[in-house]
Design a protein around this motif. Structure first.
Motif, mmCIF file in Angstrom:
data_model
loop_
_atom_site.group_PDB
_atom_site.id
_atom_site.type_symbol
_atom_site.label_atom_id
_atom_site.label_comp_id
_atom_site.label_asym_id
_atom_site.label_seq_id
_atom_site.Cartn_x
_atom_site.Cartn_y
_atom_site.Cartn_z
ATOM 1 N N GLU A 189 -4.942 1.322 4.719
ATOM 2 C CA GLU A 189 -4.938 1.289 3.258
ATOM 3 C C GLU A 189 -4.645 -0.126 2.755
ATOM 4 O OE1 GLU A 189 -5.348 3.032 -0.481
ATOM 5 O OE2 GLU A 189 -5.591 4.032 1.445
ATOM 6 N N THR A 223 -7.076 -2.572 0.567
ATOM 7 C CA THR A 223 -6.615 -3.141 -0.689
ATOM 8 C C THR A 223 -6.809 -4.659 -0.697
ATOM 9 O OG1 THR A 223 -4.972 -1.399 -0.881
ATOM 10 C CG2 THR A 223 -4.626 -3.350 -2.230
ATOM 11 N N ALA A 246 0.815 -1.214 0.000
ATOM 12 C CA ALA A 246 0.000 0.000 0.000
ATOM 13 C C ALA A 246 0.849 1.264 0.000
ATOM 14 C CB ALA A 246 -0.916 0.009 1.218
#
Length: 101
Positions: A95, A99, A65
């Motif tokens: 993040e 993802t 990320a």
């Protein structure tokens, strides 16, 4: 009876088989030396752990990320005003989780 070699598992199917594992298991563990896709273990007695070591999770987040806090690309370590950090920012963990989901 004929013995046939086992066919390799397709990548698409392998993803669903590993769905119950933490996504950080996709990278090797720098703490205990566990290989990618293997569980972390206690070095003194070899017992496997249900969750990866924090350093393994940090390395996974760094590799997957971008960091919204310090604006660095994947594989680049986070920093605090130019000083490198040993772990990643909390927002980078978030993040990476988004993802992986």
């Amino acid at each position: 009876m004929t013995i046939r070699p086992a066919a390799p598992m397709p990548v698409e199917l392998r993803h669903y088989v590993r769905a119950g594992q933490h996504p950080a298991r996709s990278v090797p563990c720098p703490h205990c030396g566990a290989a990618a896709h293997k569980p972390c273990r206690v070095q003194s007695n070899g017992r496997t752990l249900p969750q990866p070591h924090p350093r393994r999770i940090s390395d996974w987040a760094r590799d997957t990320a971008c960091c919204p806090h310090c604006q660095v690309e994947p594989t680049t370590p986070c920093h605090d005003e130019g000083r490198p950090r040993t772990t990643v920012h909390t927002r980078r963990y978030q993040e990476a989780e988004a993802t992986a989901a």
